[in-house]
Design an enzyme around this catalytic site. Structure first.
Site, PDB file in Angstrom:
ATOM      1  N   SER A 127      17.617 -82.363 -23.081  1.00  0.00           N
ATOM      2  CA  SER A 127      18.026 -80.989 -22.786  1.00  0.00           C
ATOM      3  C   SER A 127      19.401 -80.724 -23.373  1.00  0.00           C
ATOM      4  O   SER A 127      20.397 -81.316 -22.956  1.00  0.00           O
ATOM      5  CB  SER A 127      18.049 -80.765 -21.271  1.00  0.00           C
ATOM      6  OG  SER A 127      18.626 -79.508 -21.001  1.00  0.00           O
TER       7      SER A 127
ATOM      8  N   HIS B  35      14.574 -79.693 -25.549  1.00  0.00           N
ATOM      9  CA  HIS B  35      14.403 -78.760 -24.433  1.00  0.00           C
ATOM     10  C   HIS B  35      15.610 -77.825 -24.401  1.00  0.00           C
ATOM     11  O   HIS B  35      16.762 -78.270 -24.401  1.00  0.00           O
ATOM     12  CB  HIS B  35      14.316 -79.559 -23.133  1.00  0.00           C
ATOM     13  CG  HIS B  35      14.074 -78.743 -21.909  1.00  0.00           C
ATOM     14  ND1 HIS B  35      12.814 -78.382 -21.471  1.00  0.00           N
ATOM     15  CD2 HIS B  35      14.943 -78.210 -21.005  1.00  0.00           C
ATOM     16  CE1 HIS B  35      12.919 -77.674 -20.361  1.00  0.00           C
ATOM     17  NE2 HIS B  35      14.193 -77.551 -20.054  1.00  0.00           N
TER      18      HIS B  35
ATOM     19  N   ASP C 222      17.310 -74.548 -22.358  1.00  0.00           N
ATOM     20  CA  ASP C 222      17.279 -73.750 -21.136  1.00  0.00           C
ATOM     21  C   ASP C 222      17.852 -72.367 -21.377  1.00  0.00           C
ATOM     22  O   ASP C 222      18.911 -72.224 -21.982  1.00  0.00           O
ATOM     23  CB  ASP C 222      18.108 -74.445 -20.052  1.00  0.00           C
ATOM     24  CG  ASP C 222      17.447 -75.719 -19.567  1.00  0.00           C
ATOM     25  OD1 ASP C 222      16.273 -75.653 -19.185  1.00  0.00           O
ATOM     26  OD2 ASP C 222      18.100 -76.776 -19.600  1.00  0.00           O
TER      27      ASP C 222
ATOM     28  N   MET D   4      18.921 -68.863 -19.309  1.00  0.00           N
ATOM     29  CA  MET D   4      19.206 -68.394 -17.940  1.00  0.00           C
ATOM     30  C   MET D   4      19.829 -67.005 -17.966  1.00  0.00           C
ATOM     31  O   MET D   4      20.661 -66.721 -18.829  1.00  0.00           O
ATOM     32  CB  MET D   4      20.196 -69.352 -17.275  1.00  0.00           C
ATOM     33  CG  MET D   4      19.774 -70.806 -17.332  1.00  0.00           C
ATOM     34  SD  MET D   4      20.937 -71.840 -16.433  1.00  0.00           S
ATOM     35  CE  MET D   4      20.345 -73.463 -16.893  1.00  0.00           C
TER      36      MET D   4
ATOM     37  N   HIS E 181      12.594 -73.115 -22.178  1.00  0.00           N
ATOM     38  CA  HIS E 181      12.386 -72.955 -20.731  1.00  0.00           C
ATOM     39  C   HIS E 181      13.126 -71.694 -20.270  1.00  0.00           C
ATOM     40  O   HIS E 181      14.353 -71.679 -20.196  1.00  0.00           O
ATOM     41  CB  HIS E 181      12.941 -74.220 -20.046  1.00  0.00           C
ATOM     42  CG  HIS E 181      12.890 -74.183 -18.554  1.00  0.00           C
ATOM     43  ND1 HIS E 181      13.594 -75.078 -17.770  1.00  0.00           N
ATOM     44  CD2 HIS E 181      12.236 -73.377 -17.676  1.00  0.00           C
ATOM     45  CE1 HIS E 181      13.376 -74.826 -16.498  1.00  0.00           C
ATOM     46  NE2 HIS E 181      12.562 -73.797 -16.417  1.00  0.00           N
TER      47      HIS E 181
ATOM     48  N   MET F  42      14.358 -69.255 -17.639  1.00  0.00           N
ATOM     49  CA  MET F  42      14.642 -69.027 -16.213  1.00  0.00           C
ATOM     50  C   MET F  42      15.161 -67.594 -16.093  1.00  0.00           C
ATOM     51  O   MET F  42      16.370 -67.341 -16.017  1.00  0.00           O
ATOM     52  CB  MET F  42      15.682 -70.055 -15.727  1.00  0.00           C
ATOM     53  CG  MET F  42      15.088 -71.439 -15.548  1.00  0.00           C
ATOM     54  SD  MET F  42      16.333 -72.747 -15.517  1.00  0.00           S
ATOM     55  CE  MET F  42      16.454 -73.070 -17.259  1.00  0.00           C
TER      56      MET F  42
ATOM     57  N   MET G 148       9.896 -78.359 -11.668  1.00  0.00           N
ATOM     58  CA  MET G 148      11.340 -78.581 -11.522  1.00  0.00           C
ATOM     59  C   MET G 148      11.586 -79.760 -10.568  1.00  0.00           C
ATOM     60  O   MET G 148      11.013 -79.822  -9.481  1.00  0.00           O
ATOM     61  CB  MET G 148      12.032 -77.331 -10.949  1.00  0.00           C
ATOM     62  CG  MET G 148      12.163 -76.143 -11.890  1.00  0.00           C
ATOM     63  SD  MET G 148      13.019 -76.401 -13.469  1.00  0.00           S
ATOM     64  CE  MET G 148      14.539 -77.186 -13.012  1.00  0.00           C
TER      65      MET G 148
ATOM     66  N   GLY H  66      19.184 -74.309 -12.740  1.00  0.00           N
ATOM     67  CA  GLY H  66      20.479 -73.673 -13.014  1.00  0.00           C
ATOM     68  C   GLY H  66      21.516 -74.602 -13.618  1.00  0.00           C
ATOM     69  O   GLY H  66      22.335 -74.165 -14.407  1.00  0.00           O
TER      70      GLY H  66
ATOM     71  N   ASP I  77      11.355 -81.680 -14.960  1.00  0.00           N
ATOM     72  CA  ASP I  77      12.644 -81.214 -15.483  1.00  0.00           C
ATOM     73  C   ASP I  77      13.701 -81.223 -14.380  1.00  0.00           C
ATOM     74  O   ASP I  77      13.592 -80.482 -13.406  1.00  0.00           O
ATOM     75  CB  ASP I  77      12.465 -79.791 -16.042  1.00  0.00           C
ATOM     76  CG  ASP I  77      13.750 -79.239 -16.634  1.00  0.00           C
ATOM     77  OD1 ASP I  77      14.714 -80.004 -16.827  1.00  0.00           O
ATOM     78  OD2 ASP I  77      13.781 -78.016 -16.894  1.00  0.00           O
ATOM     79  N   GLY I  78      14.719 -82.061 -14.575  1.00  0.00           N
ATOM     80  CA  GLY I  78      15.859 -82.092 -13.663  1.00  0.00           C
ATOM     81  C   GLY I  78      15.957 -83.387 -12.899  1.00  0.00           C
ATOM     82  O   GLY I  78      14.992 -83.829 -12.256  1.00  0.00           O
TER      83      GLY I  78
END
Ligand code: DX5
Ligand code: ZN
Length: 213
Positions: A8, A33, A35, A37, A67, A69, A138, A143, A172-173
């Protein structure tokens, strides 16, 4: 089952993203990956389509796993598709008609992903399970990088795998060497790694340990 590590970029060097992408490529990882947001769906902001475009322009032959969000991913699907995403995941908790948004991703010729937060009932995913290429579970509240893995995510992985033996399941996470194996045993085949990948003393070995052992 073929296992894939997806580093990520959010946990990479934010003052030099290109060097982080090169680091991912040189580790032998095949996925990246990224992210996205909006500050509403999650209490943080990150990476727009221009950043995705800039990173795909590096032409390092990575699979771009985007991804989203976002409360309203439907407004941005085309932009991320045109920016070079290979797979686009939206959240099942997003405030848009989910089936339509998933179909839109498919219509842009991209792989389709559906993500689920730790507190959401797994049943929300089921109506879409045979349509999507990937379910993103998740492992933390979305976040931020560097949070502790929430163990109930393992049950989600297992329940999805029981219902569908072929869909890709991405966790993920909070993934580290010590819990990666547990996730794989329950049925995950794509493992996102932010903090653990960029903190590894030997990222190549890190990827090999997860993908091949
Ligand atoms: C969190 C993001 C994750 C994050 C993972 O909202 O979706 O992709 O970058 O970071 P780590 O691996 O540090 O938990
Ligand atoms: Zn993510």
């Amino acid at each position: 089952m073929k296992i894939t590590v997806a580093p990520s970029i959010l946990a990479g060097n934010l003052t030099d993203l290109r060097s982080s992408v090169i680091q991912i490529r040189e580790s032998g990882a095949r996925w990246l990956h990224i992210d996205v947001m909006d500050g509403y769906f999650v209490p943080n902001l990150a990476f727009g389509p221009q950043v995705v475009r800039a990173l795909t322009d590096c032409e390092l032959d990575l699979f771009f796993d985007v991804h989203l969000m976002l409360d309203h991913p439907e407004y941005f699907l085309k932009q991320f598709a045109e920016a070079g995403a290979d797979l686009i995941s939206i959240h099942v908790e997003s405030l848009c008609p989910i089936a339509e948004a998933l179909q839109a991703i498919r219509s842009f010729g991209k792989q389709v992903g559906l993500a689920i937060n730790p507190e959401t009932a797994i049943e929300k995913i089921f109506p879409h399970l045979d349509f999507v290429d990937l379910v993103l579970v998740m492992g933390v509240h979305p976040g931020f990088c560097g949070q502790k893995f929430i163990k109930s995510s393992l049950e989600k992985i297992e329940m999805i795998r029981k219902k569908n033996p072929t869909v890709k399941i991405e966790i993920d996470g909070g993934i580290h060497l010590d819990n990666a194996r547990l996730c794989i045993q329950r049925g995950a085949d794509v493992l996102v790694a932010g903090t653990s990948f960029f903190g590894a003393s030997d990222p190549r070995k890190f990827v090999q340990q997860i993908e091949h052992e």
